[in-house]
Design a protein around this motif. Structure first.
Motif, PDB file in Angstrom:
ATOM      1  N   LEU A   1      -5.187  -2.449   2.258  1.00 63.21           N
ATOM      2  CA  LEU A   1      -4.872  -2.125   3.654  1.00 63.21           C
ATOM      3  C   LEU A   1      -3.379  -2.368   3.909  1.00 63.21           C
ATOM      4  O   LEU A   1      -2.726  -1.611   4.627  1.00 63.21           O
ATOM      5  CB  LEU A   1      -5.737  -2.984   4.594  1.00 63.21           C
ATOM      6  CG  LEU A   1      -5.469  -2.826   6.093  1.00 63.21           C
ATOM      7  CD1 LEU A   1      -5.716  -1.397   6.554  1.00 63.21           C
ATOM      8  CD2 LEU A   1      -6.347  -3.800   6.895  1.00 63.21           C
ATOM      9  N   TYR A   2      -2.848  -3.424   3.303  1.00 60.78           N
ATOM     10  CA  TYR A   2      -1.417  -3.718   3.472  1.00 60.78           C
ATOM     11  C   TYR A   2      -0.560  -2.528   3.022  1.00 60.78           C
ATOM     12  O   TYR A   2       0.350  -2.098   3.724  1.00 60.78           O
ATOM     13  CB  TYR A   2      -1.058  -4.982   2.678  1.00 60.78           C
ATOM     14  CG  TYR A   2       0.428  -5.249   2.612  1.00 60.78           C
ATOM     15  CD1 TYR A   2       1.159  -5.477   3.772  1.00 60.78           C
ATOM     16  CD2 TYR A   2       1.110  -5.256   1.395  1.00 60.78           C
ATOM     17  CE1 TYR A   2       2.534  -5.716   3.726  1.00 60.78           C
ATOM     18  CE2 TYR A   2       2.479  -5.489   1.339  1.00 60.78           C
ATOM     19  CZ  TYR A   2       3.185  -5.721   2.504  1.00 60.78           C
ATOM     20  OH  TYR A   2       4.533  -5.942   2.456  1.00 60.78           O
ATOM     21  N   HIS A   3      -0.858  -2.000   1.848  1.00 60.96           N
ATOM     22  CA  HIS A   3      -0.044  -0.895   1.316  1.00 60.96           C
ATOM     23  C   HIS A   3      -0.259   0.387   2.114  1.00 60.96           C
ATOM     24  O   HIS A   3       0.670   1.160   2.330  1.00 60.96           O
ATOM     25  CB  HIS A   3      -0.360  -0.675  -0.164  1.00 60.96           C
ATOM     26  CG  HIS A   3       0.053  -1.852  -1.003  1.00 60.96           C
ATOM     27  ND1 HIS A   3       1.359  -2.167  -1.242  1.00 60.96           N
ATOM     28  CD2 HIS A   3      -0.688  -2.817  -1.611  1.00 60.96           C
ATOM     29  CE1 HIS A   3       1.430  -3.261  -1.976  1.00 60.96           C
ATOM     30  NE2 HIS A   3       0.203  -3.675  -2.212  1.00 60.96           N
ATOM     31  N   LEU A   4      -1.497   0.603   2.537  1.00 60.55           N
ATOM     32  CA  LEU A   4      -1.762   1.817   3.326  1.00 60.55           C
ATOM     33  C   LEU A   4      -1.082   1.743   4.690  1.00 60.55           C
ATOM     34  O   LEU A   4      -0.546   2.744   5.179  1.00 60.55           O
ATOM     35  CB  LEU A   4      -3.279   2.026   3.471  1.00 60.55           C
ATOM     36  CG  LEU A   4      -3.949   2.466   2.161  1.00 60.55           C
ATOM     37  CD1 LEU A   4      -5.464   2.334   2.258  1.00 60.55           C
ATOM     38  CD2 LEU A   4      -3.573   3.914   1.807  1.00 60.55           C
ATOM     39  N   LEU A   5      -1.076   0.547   5.286  1.00 63.07           N
ATOM     40  CA  LEU A   5      -0.346   0.388   6.553  1.00 63.07           C
ATOM     41  C   LEU A   5       1.147   0.611   6.330  1.00 63.07           C
ATOM     42  O   LEU A   5       1.826   1.231   7.146  1.00 63.07           O
ATOM     43  CB  LEU A   5      -0.574  -1.022   7.123  1.00 63.07           C
ATOM     44  CG  LEU A   5      -1.909  -1.269   7.807  1.00 63.07           C
ATOM     45  CD1 LEU A   5      -2.148  -2.769   8.000  1.00 63.07           C
ATOM     46  CD2 LEU A   5      -1.983  -0.553   9.156  1.00 63.07           C
ATOM     47  N   ASN A   6       1.637   0.110   5.205  1.00 62.77           N
ATOM     48  CA  ASN A   6       3.059   0.292   4.897  1.00 62.77           C
ATOM     49  C   ASN A   6       3.379   1.784   4.735  1.00 62.77           C
ATOM     50  O   ASN A   6       4.411   2.270   5.216  1.00 62.77           O
ATOM     51  CB  ASN A   6       3.414  -0.483   3.632  1.00 62.77           C
ATOM     52  CG  ASN A   6       4.908  -0.535   3.398  1.00 62.77           C
ATOM     53  OD1 ASN A   6       5.680  -0.851   4.301  1.00 62.77           O
ATOM     54  ND2 ASN A   6       5.335  -0.183   2.191  1.00 62.77           N
ATOM     55  N   HIS A   7       2.485   2.508   4.093  1.00 62.13           N
ATOM     56  CA  HIS A   7       2.682   3.960   3.939  1.00 62.13           C
ATOM     57  C   HIS A   7       2.589   4.666   5.293  1.00 62.13           C
ATOM     58  O   HIS A   7       3.342   5.597   5.563  1.00 62.13           O
ATOM     59  CB  HIS A   7       1.658   4.545   2.963  1.00 62.13           C
ATOM     60  CG  HIS A   7       2.092   4.396   1.531  1.00 62.13           C
ATOM     61  ND1 HIS A   7       2.226   3.174   0.925  1.00 62.13           N
ATOM     62  CD2 HIS A   7       2.439   5.304   0.600  1.00 62.13           C
ATOM     63  CE1 HIS A   7       2.648   3.353  -0.323  1.00 62.13           C
ATOM     64  NE2 HIS A   7       2.778   4.634  -0.543  1.00 62.13           N
ATOM     65  N   LEU A   8       1.645   4.212   6.120  1.00 63.19           N
ATOM     66  CA  LEU A   8       1.528   4.774   7.465  1.00 63.19           C
ATOM     67  C   LEU A   8       2.857   4.571   8.208  1.00 63.19           C
ATOM     68  O   LEU A   8       3.391   5.496   8.830  1.00 63.19           O
ATOM     69  CB  LEU A   8       0.372   4.074   8.193  1.00 63.19           C
ATOM     70  CG  LEU A   8       0.125   4.435   9.657  1.00 63.19           C
ATOM     71  CD1 LEU A   8      -0.267   5.902   9.795  1.00 63.19           C
ATOM     72  CD2 LEU A   8      -0.994   3.549  10.252  1.00 63.19           C
ATOM     73  N   ASN A   9       3.401   3.356   8.102  1.00 63.90           N
ATOM     74  CA  ASN A   9       4.658   3.051   8.809  1.00 63.90           C
ATOM     75  C   ASN A   9       5.863   3.774   8.197  1.00 63.90           C
ATOM     76  O   ASN A   9       6.815   4.077   8.904  1.00 63.90           O
ATOM     77  CB  ASN A   9       4.895   1.537   8.829  1.00 63.90           C
ATOM     78  CG  ASN A   9       3.992   0.842   9.841  1.00 63.90           C
ATOM     79  OD1 ASN A   9       3.748   1.375  10.925  1.00 63.90           O
ATOM     80  ND2 ASN A   9       3.464  -0.318   9.485  1.00 63.90           N
TER      81      ASN A   9
END
Ligand code: ADP
Length: 303
Positions: free
Chosen positions: A275-283
């Motif tokens: 989730l951390y990496h996916l949120l980072n990609h989202l951002n």
């Protein structure tokens, strides 16, 4: 940690490192990264170097990367490119640069995946002394994940570190993508972290951004790690990321399990780490990552 040499122009760096008569004779663009420009440089004496540059970045962006490579190298477990220097070149580059050993690519040896898994396990099992205060999680300084700041403030609980320094800053920056229900789910996940995650048996140095694009096969036929976002944490967060964008073959995971073990229940924690990496990609890259983020928030808020 020792600070590397840094220069006020690429030319000065080359002259200082290789001698007065040495110049760049070829600069070949290398594609494949998603943040910086990358080049293979050939010098008059035939030396090949790898250069990353970024017109918009401060030099600290690359010194952070160099420190990460140095931390990995300090474990002696796995190959990373030698660091030559960093610098800022306002003229030719318009920003900061990092010079590294050029990794000549090779063919994978037959037991590539087993050896890579054993080397990664050795890195995860290495003494993390000096990388963060003993008994804590984090890193001696903040660094970057992609082009976004990564907070590494030491915390003596892994779970609390993951909440405060990983999920919370990304969720805060992604708030504009969420409706009220999503925000409630996110709060619930943050509240429940202690029920979902586990404290590691020992702290490990993590690569921090371990997808297949950050693993190169060198001329020795073995895996070399590049482009890290290091910190000391739970090793399974690195393993989780290897599964996020495609995954490695089963033989890698079998060999890793044999060398270092993977704690029971890992599969139920994996998506929360990612989730951390996916949120980072989202951002970083926008809403195409939103459905994956929402799916994970749904899953862990209902658990
Ligand atoms: P970014 O910071 O933009 O993500 P990468 O670190 O992924 O950039 O590198 C960009 C490209 O350069 C990739 O294709 C990668 O395989 C290659 N590369 C990275 N480091 C080296 C190196 N030291 N030697 C040779 N090629 C490299």
């Amino acid at each position: 940690m020792e600070l590397r040499k840094h220069f006020d122009s690429l030319e000065n760096a080359i002259v200082s490192l290789f001698g007065n008569n040495v110049r760049i004779v070829r600069m070949e663009r290398i594609f494949g990264g998603d943040i910086n420009e990358a080049y293979g440089l050939t010098l008059t004496d035939g030396t090949c170097l790898f250069m990353k540059s970024n017109a918009g970045a401060e030099e600290s962006f690359f010194t952070a990367e160099a420190e990460g490579l140095q931390a990995i190298a300090s474990t002696g477990a796995i190959q990373t490119p030698h660091i030559l220097c960093s610098g800022t070149d306002r003229g030719r580059i318009g920003g900061a640069f990092l010079l590294l050993e050029f990794i000549k690519k090779g063919e994978r040896i037959s037991d590539y995946w087993e050896i890579f898994a054993q080397q990664l396990a050795a890195m995860h099992q290495a003494e993390a002394a000096g990388l963060v205060e003993e008994g804590t999680y984090g890193f001696v300084r903040d660094n970057y994940i992609g082009m976004r700041k990564q907070n590494n403030k030491a915390n003596n609980s892994w779970i609390s570190f993951f909440r405060e320094c990983r999920l919370k800053p990304q969720l805060r920056d992604a708030a504009g993508y969420f409706d009220r229900t999503d925000l409630k789910k996110a709060d619930k996940v943050l509240e429940r972290l202690e029920d979902i995650l586990v404290e590691p048996q020992h702290p490990s140095l993590l690569h921090g951004d371990l997808w297949s694009g950050n693993v190169i096969t060198g001329s020795d036929g073995k895996a070399w790690l590049i482009d890290p976002a290091v910190y000391v944490g739970h090793a399974e967060a690195d393993i989780a990321m290897t599964e996020l964008f495609g995954g490695f073959p089963p033989v890698f995971y079998d060999a890793y399990k044999e060398a270092a073990g993977i704690e029971a229940g890992y599969a139920k924690r994996r998506d929360l780490y990612n989730l951390y990496h996916l949120l980072n990609h989202l951002n970083m890259f926008g809403r195409s990552y939103l459905p994956s983020v929402k799916r994970i928030l749904d899953y862990y808020s209902l658990k």
